[in-house]
Design a protein around this motif. Structure first.
Motif, mmCIF file in Angstrom:
data_model
loop_
_atom_site.group_PDB
_atom_site.id
_atom_site.type_symbol
_atom_site.label_atom_id
_atom_site.label_comp_id
_atom_site.label_asym_id
_atom_site.label_seq_id
_atom_site.Cartn_x
_atom_site.Cartn_y
_atom_site.Cartn_z
ATOM 1 N N LYS A 1 0.854 -1.200 0.000
ATOM 2 C CA LYS A 1 0.000 0.000 0.000
ATOM 3 C C LYS A 1 0.886 1.245 0.000
ATOM 4 O O LYS A 1 1.614 1.482 0.974
ATOM 5 C CB LYS A 1 -0.923 0.017 1.209
ATOM 6 C CG LYS A 1 -1.970 -1.096 1.186
ATOM 7 C CD LYS A 1 -2.951 -0.943 2.336
ATOM 8 C CE LYS A 1 -4.068 -1.978 2.263
ATOM 9 N NZ LYS A 1 -5.051 -1.805 3.348
ATOM 10 N N PRO A 2 0.814 2.063 -1.045
ATOM 11 C CA PRO A 2 1.646 3.273 -1.100
ATOM 12 C C PRO A 2 1.405 4.219 0.064
ATOM 13 O O PRO A 2 2.314 4.956 0.467
ATOM 14 C CB PRO A 2 1.245 3.918 -2.431
ATOM 15 C CG PRO A 2 0.649 2.816 -3.242
ATOM 16 C CD PRO A 2 -0.003 1.888 -2.269
ATOM 17 N N GLU A 3 0.179 4.192 0.604
ATOM 18 C CA GLU A 3 -0.166 5.134 1.666
ATOM 19 C C GLU A 3 0.176 4.623 3.058
ATOM 20 O O GLU A 3 -0.089 5.303 4.066
ATOM 21 C CB GLU A 3 -1.662 5.464 1.616
ATOM 22 C CG GLU A 3 -2.597 4.324 2.013
ATOM 23 C CD GLU A 3 -2.901 3.310 0.917
ATOM 24 O OE1 GLU A 3 -3.827 2.500 1.106
ATOM 25 O OE2 GLU A 3 -2.217 3.340 -0.125
ATOM 26 N N ALA B 1 1.516 4.131 6.495
ATOM 27 C CA ALA B 1 2.263 5.060 7.346
ATOM 28 C C ALA B 1 3.626 4.506 7.734
ATOM 29 O O ALA B 1 4.563 5.266 8.005
ATOM 30 C CB ALA B 1 1.450 5.382 8.593
ATOM 31 N N GLN C 1 7.014 5.786 5.821
ATOM 32 C CA GLN C 1 7.742 6.962 6.284
ATOM 33 C C GLN C 1 8.534 6.661 7.553
ATOM 34 O O GLN C 1 9.646 7.171 7.744
ATOM 35 C CB GLN C 1 6.782 8.125 6.531
ATOM 36 C CG GLN C 1 7.485 9.429 6.886
ATOM 37 C CD GLN C 1 8.445 9.884 5.798
ATOM 38 O OE1 GLN C 1 8.078 9.966 4.631
ATOM 39 N NE2 GLN C 1 9.690 10.160 6.163
ATOM 40 N N ASN D 1 2.452 -2.392 -5.261
ATOM 41 C CA ASN D 1 1.024 -2.143 -5.055
ATOM 42 C C ASN D 1 0.203 -3.295 -5.633
ATOM 43 O O ASN D 1 0.219 -3.547 -6.845
ATOM 44 C CB ASN D 1 0.628 -0.826 -5.729
ATOM 45 C CG ASN D 1 -0.767 -0.361 -5.353
ATOM 46 O OD1 ASN D 1 -1.598 -1.138 -4.892
ATOM 47 N ND2 ASN D 1 -1.035 0.919 -5.554
#
Length: 230
Positions: free
Chosen positions: A54-56, A58, A61, A74
């Motif tokens: 999933k690119p999003e 958390a 980061q 993805n």
């Protein structure tokens, strides 16, 4: 010159450390627990990469903040599970890992993927396996009227949440608990036992033979070791 003098092996301190690839889908809290244990020297290994479907997520980061290489594969870019798993395997294998760690990786893996990492892939599951395989484990434990719940680290096999158990932590279920409060206490234990299991594996103390987990070459009980025995 003697054979010992011609040996090209590097001194132990110069040899490469075991390499870990961690797969995540969300916040990456277990990844952080493992990566921080590595950074402190509690686990003598290297986190070679963190990979997410999933690119999003958390956790990507958080990995970057720790100077860990990250990759996105993805699952939505692939027509089927088999194609995704093949691409994911190719990405993982670029890092030549000794251990693959599933840390909140929310994908059901194909048999071909699991077989490729047989005996060197760990998962964490929020129940006292074999109880409550699959999803919604906290609510299921509450609905059943259980007095205790917990979390298990296990080797990954083709059976969903069915590989041999390595270590478990037990948490009590209190009157007034709901799924959220129970989940929070389980999460605390997850961040304790997962680094322990990874440390055991990379240090050579933990292995898988047949459908059994071995610790110091001794077969573990079906439940794995309790946290208190680590």
């Amino acid at each position: 010159m003697s054979p010992a003098q011609t040996n090209n092996a590097l001194p132990s301190e110069q040899q490469e450390k075991p390499r870990i690839v961690i797969l995540i889908s969300g916040s990456g809290s277990n990844m952080v627990a493992i990566a921080d244990a590595v950074a402190k020297g509690d686990i003598d290994a290297e986190v070679a990469a963190v990979i997410s479907n999933k690119p999003e997520a958390a956790g990507i980061q958080k990995a970057k903040d720790r100077d860990i290489e990250t990759q996105i594969v993805n699952h939505k870019d692939f027509a089927n599970r088999e194609d995704f798993d093949m691409a994911l395997m190719q990405q993982i294998d670029e890092y030549q890992p000794d251990l693959v760690v599933l840390a909140g990786f929310m994908r059901i893996l194909t048999p071909a993927f699991v077989i490729n990492y047989h005996g060197r892939m760990l998962n964490i599951h929020p129940s006292l396996l074999p109880k409550y395989q699959g999803l919604d484990t906290h609510q299921r434990a509450l609905d059943a009227g259980d007095e205790q719940h917990g979390v298990t680290v296990h080797f990954v096999t083709e059976e969903l949440d069915g590989g041999p158990n390595v270590i478990q932590a037990i948490v009590p279920i209190y009157d007034g608990d709901d799924a959220t409060s129970l989940q929070q206490r389980v999460h605390t234990q997850e961040h304790i036992i997962y680094p322990i299991a990874v440390k055991w594996f990379v240090s050579g103390r933990l292995s898988m033979k047949g459908n059994s987990a071995l610790f110091d070459n001794t077969e573990l009980p079906a439940s794995g070791l309790p946290l208190t025995n680590q």
